[in-house]
Design a protein around this motif. Sequence first.
Motif, short mmCIF file in Angstrom:
data_model
loop_
_atom_site.label_atom_id
_atom_site.label_comp_id
_atom_site.label_asym_id
_atom_site.label_seq_id
_atom_site.Cartn_x
_atom_site.Cartn_y
_atom_site.Cartn_z
N LEU A 100 0.94 -1.17 0.08
CA LEU A 100 -0.09 0.01 -0.02
C LEU A 100 0.78 1.30 -0.03
CD1 LEU A 100 -3.11 -1.01 2.38
CD2 LEU A 100 -3.19 -0.53 -0.07
N TYR A 101 2.02 1.13 0.71
CA TYR A 101 3.07 2.42 0.60
C TYR A 101 3.41 2.60 -0.81
CZ TYR A 101 3.05 2.80 5.62
OH TYR A 101 2.90 3.00 6.90
N ILE A 102 3.79 1.43 -1.32
CA ILE A 102 4.41 1.57 -3.06
C ILE A 102 2.89 2.18 -3.84
CG2 ILE A 102 4.75 0.56 -5.05
CD1 ILE A 102 6.37 -1.51 -2.90
N ALA A 103 1.85 1.62 -3.62
CA ALA A 103 0.57 2.22 -4.38
C ALA A 103 0.57 3.57 -4.08
CB ALA A 103 -0.63 1.54 -3.89
N ALA A 104 0.47 4.07 -2.93
CA ALA A 104 0.56 5.47 -2.35
C ALA A 104 1.27 6.20 -2.80
CB ALA A 104 0.34 5.57 -0.68
N LEU A 105 2.82 5.75 -3.12
CA LEU A 105 3.86 6.74 -3.70
C LEU A 105 3.50 6.92 -5.25
CD1 LEU A 105 6.45 7.74 -3.41
CD2 LEU A 105 7.39 5.58 -3.96
N ILE A 106 3.02 5.65 -6.04
CA ILE A 106 2.95 5.71 -7.38
C ILE A 106 1.53 6.91 -7.43
CG2 ILE A 106 1.91 4.58 -9.27
CD1 ILE A 106 3.37 2.32 -8.21
N PHE A 107 0.51 6.93 -6.85
CA PHE A 107 -0.79 7.65 -7.03
C PHE A 107 -0.41 9.20 -6.43
CE2 PHE A 107 -3.07 3.56 -7.54
CZ PHE A 107 -3.69 4.05 -8.78
#
Length: 137
Positions: A100-107
């Motif tokens: 989720l941190y990676i997804a949050a970083l991307i978005f």
Amino acid sequence: MKKASDILLIIGFVLGILGVIIGIVLTITLFSVAGNRDAIIEGLKNGTIHTSFVGDVEQQADAIIRLVRGVAIGGVVGVILSIVFCVVSLLAERKGTVGLYIAALIFSVLATNIVSIVGAILGLVSGGQDDSEPQEQ
């Protein structure tokens, strides 16, 4: 670091919601401007609207309408990305998993929310660990 990450993600979420509201208002305004062809033609005739497009007044108005609709469609895409960003950043703050941190970083990058970019990076660096847990070195 996890607490700092959570705080920054919450601040980014609030800023994202504010951006979504402003984006929706601006997108609706742009679509309403694009739908008012007569006012654009009147502005071109009386000189309050200027364009470098070569052609008669109707062709110029059509070019302006296409441009404004394109920007409005880009605004819709931006609002959708910001909504997805808000959901992902809230989930990352609540669950704290690396995915989720990676997804949050991307978005966050796509939504250009710098506060959440820093929060997601801090969450990744902390590895999703809680500050109250002892960390091995």
